[in-house]
Motif scaffolding. Sequence first.
Motif, short mmCIF file in Angstrom:
data_model
loop_
_atom_site.label_atom_id
_atom_site.label_comp_id
_atom_site.label_asym_id
_atom_site.label_seq_id
_atom_site.Cartn_x
_atom_site.Cartn_y
_atom_site.Cartn_z
N GLU A 22 0.83 -1.21 0.00
CA GLU A 22 0.00 0.00 0.00
C GLU A 22 0.87 1.26 0.00
OE1 GLU A 22 -3.52 0.25 2.51
OE2 GLU A 22 -3.24 -1.86 3.06
N LEU A 23 1.97 1.22 0.72
CA LEU A 23 2.88 2.36 0.76
C LEU A 23 3.48 2.63 -0.63
CD1 LEU A 23 4.75 1.64 4.14
CD2 LEU A 23 3.29 3.62 3.66
N LYS A 24 3.83 1.58 -1.33
CA LYS A 24 4.38 1.73 -2.67
C LYS A 24 3.36 2.36 -3.61
CE LYS A 24 7.55 -2.23 -2.38
NZ LYS A 24 7.81 -3.62 -2.88
N THR A 25 2.11 1.92 -3.48
CA THR A 25 1.04 2.47 -4.32
C THR A 25 0.82 3.95 -4.02
OG1 THR A 25 -0.06 0.31 -4.40
CG2 THR A 25 -1.39 2.25 -4.95
N ALA A 26 0.82 4.29 -2.72
CA ALA A 26 0.62 5.69 -2.32
C ALA A 26 1.77 6.57 -2.79
CB ALA A 26 0.48 5.77 -0.80
N GLU A 27 2.97 6.04 -2.68
CA GLU A 27 4.15 6.82 -3.09
C GLU A 27 4.13 7.08 -4.60
OE1 GLU A 27 8.97 6.89 -2.22
OE2 GLU A 27 7.84 5.02 -2.04
N ALA A 28 3.65 6.12 -5.36
CA ALA A 28 3.61 6.25 -6.82
C ALA A 28 2.63 7.33 -7.27
CB ALA A 28 3.23 4.91 -7.44
N LYS A 29 1.67 7.69 -6.43
CA LYS A 29 0.70 8.72 -6.79
C LYS A 29 1.33 10.11 -6.84
CE LYS A 29 -3.40 6.36 -4.97
NZ LYS A 29 -4.52 6.43 -3.97
N GLY A 30 2.45 10.29 -6.15
CA GLY A 30 3.12 11.58 -6.15
C GLY A 30 2.28 12.70 -5.55
N LEU A 31 1.57 12.39 -4.48
CA LEU A 31 0.69 13.39 -3.85
C LEU A 31 1.49 14.45 -3.10
CD1 LEU A 31 -1.96 10.90 -2.42
CD2 LEU A 31 -2.15 12.29 -4.49
N SER A 32 0.86 15.59 -2.89
CA SER A 32 1.51 16.67 -2.15
C SER A 32 0.49 17.42 -1.32
CB SER A 32 2.20 17.64 -3.12
OG SER A 32 2.81 18.70 -2.43
N PHE A 33 0.56 17.23 -0.01
CA PHE A 33 -0.32 17.91 0.93
C PHE A 33 0.52 18.54 2.04
CE2 PHE A 33 -2.86 14.12 -0.44
CZ PHE A 33 -3.76 14.80 -1.23
N ASN A 34 0.18 19.76 2.41
CA ASN A 34 0.91 20.42 3.49
C ASN A 34 -0.06 20.77 4.62
OD1 ASN A 34 2.37 22.21 5.19
ND2 ASN A 34 3.75 22.69 3.51
N MET A 35 0.09 20.07 5.73
CA MET A 35 -0.73 20.34 6.90
C MET A 35 0.15 20.71 8.10
SD MET A 35 -3.86 17.63 6.66
CE MET A 35 -2.91 16.22 7.18
N ALA A 36 1.25 21.40 7.79
CA ALA A 36 2.21 21.74 8.85
C ALA A 36 1.69 22.85 9.75
CB ALA A 36 3.55 22.14 8.23
N ARG A 37 0.87 23.75 9.21
CA ARG A 37 0.39 24.87 10.03
C ARG A 37 -1.11 25.02 9.86
NH1 ARG A 37 4.41 26.12 12.62
NH2 ARG A 37 2.93 27.02 14.06
N GLY A 38 -1.73 25.69 10.82
CA GLY A 38 -3.17 25.92 10.79
C GLY A 38 -3.53 27.12 9.94
N LYS A 39 -3.40 26.96 8.64
CA LYS A 39 -3.71 28.06 7.72
C LYS A 39 -5.17 27.97 7.27
CE LYS A 39 -0.87 28.80 4.34
NZ LYS A 39 0.04 28.56 3.19
N PRO A 40 -5.87 29.10 7.21
CA PRO A 40 -7.21 29.07 6.63
C PRO A 40 -7.15 28.61 5.17
CG PRO A 40 -6.83 31.13 7.80
CD PRO A 40 -5.51 30.44 7.71
N GLY A 41 -8.16 27.88 4.75
CA GLY A 41 -8.24 27.44 3.37
C GLY A 41 -8.65 28.57 2.45
N LEU A 42 -8.51 28.36 1.16
CA LEU A 42 -8.84 29.40 0.18
C LEU A 42 -10.32 29.79 0.25
CD1 LEU A 42 -6.78 28.16 -2.91
CD2 LEU A 42 -6.12 29.79 -1.11
#
Length: 427
Positions: A22-42
Motif C-alpha cells: 500500500e505504501l508503494k502504491t501511495a508513493e507512486a501517486k506523487g501526492l503533495s499535501f501540506n498540513m504543517a500549520r493551521g492556515k485558513p483554506g482558500l
Amino acid sequence: MKSYMDMSREELLTLKAALEEELKTAEAKGLSFNMARGKPGLSQLAIAMPMLDVINSESDMKTILGNDTRNYGDWDGIGECRQLMADMMEVNKPNVIVCGNSSLNIMYDTIIRSMVVGVNGSTPWCKLDKVKFLCPVPGYDRHFRITETFGIEMIPVPLGEDGPDMDMVEEYVNHDEAVKGIWCVPKYSNPTGTTYSDEVVRRFANLKPKAEDFRIFWDNAYCIHHIYEDTQDKILNILEECEKAGNPDMVYIFASTSKISFPGSGVSAIATSLTNMEYIKKFMTAQIIGHDKINQLRHARFFKNIDGLNAHMKKHAELLRPKFEAVLSILESELAGLGIGNWIKPRGGYFISFESMPGCAKAIVAKCKELGLVLTDAGATYPYGKDPKDSNIRIAPTFPTPQEMVEATKIFVLCVKFVSIEKLLNQ
C-alpha cells in the motif's frame, strides 16, 4: 478490529507486508499535501473578500467620533474597532489596545518589555539569575519559541481534559519566585481542542504568586472559532475572575482576527487591567505612532458588531466542519480498536491532536513526508521540541479541501499502522 497488541509475530509480519504494498502504491501517486500549520483554506479567505470593498478612494475615512483614519491619532486603536475586539474578547473597551495584524507580535513585545524594563516597575527579567515559564503541553510551538529565544527556562505542565494540571501550576507559581508566567490557550487549545473548565479558570484567578511580576499569558486565539452550532464551549472571563480574586493585574489576554478575516492583514488586541494598560502605554507610545487605522476601519465597517462577527464565524464553521469530520471519520474507521493511537474530537479551534504509541511520532511524520504529506514536526508541541514520549502529532485540517483531507488522512493512517507494526516487531 483486532488490536495489534493481541496479534502474533506472524500476523504482524503478514500485515506489514500488505502495508508495504500500500505504501508503494501511495508513493507512486506523487501526492503533495501540506498540513504543517493551521492556515485558513482558500474558501475561508474568499468569504472575507467583500471586506476589501467597504472602503475605496471615495469613502469617508473618518471614525464615528470624526477622527481621520488616514492621519495620526488613536494610537491605541480607533474606537469602533476597540469595541469590536472588546466584545469578541468579552471585556470592556477601556481595557483594550488594538494593534497590528499579529497577536503573536504583541506577546513577543510583552515578553521583551518584561525582559528589558520589567513588569509595572519590578526588576527587569534580564537582570535576574533565572526566569521560568510554565508551558501546558501539548501546546503552541510559537509560544515556546518566544520564551526560548530569550533564554527563559520552560517547564512542561500536563494538559488534561479540563485544562492544565493546576496542582502543579499552584505548586510552582505560589512557591517559586523565578516563575514569571504561564502560556495558555484556554479555549479550543492548540493542538488538543481542550477548553478550560470553570474550576480551572477560578484556580488561575486565585493563584498567590511568589513573584509580584508573575503574569498569565492568556492567548484566546480561538474564542469564537466553533465548529458545531449546537455544541459550543464556553469559558469564564479570566479578567473578571482575577478582579474578583483580588488579582486584577495578573493576566494579559490576547486575540486577533487572523483566522476570521485575513491572517496577513487582520487586527489583533491585548486586554488587561487599567494599571497594566498605563504601564504598557508608557512604552508603547514611545515605540509606535499607531497601527493601521484604515484596516481597523475596514474591519469595523465590515463586521459592524459582535453579531456580525459571529455570523461570519458560522460561515467558517460550515467550511471547516467537513474537513474535521473527514479526518475523524477515517481515524475512527481505520484505527479504532487497534491500540496504536488515540485522538480527541474537538468542538472548535484549528487542530486535531493525535497520540501515537510511545516512540512512534517522529517516525510517522517522517514516513508521511516520504509519501508527500507534510505535518508539523513531531515534538513541536513541547518546549525545546522534545516530546518525552515521542507520541504527539498535530493534524491541521484547515487548508486542504475536504477531498484532499480524505486522501491525506488515508496516507496518515497508513503510516501510523506501518510504523506501529515496526515498533512492535522491534520490541
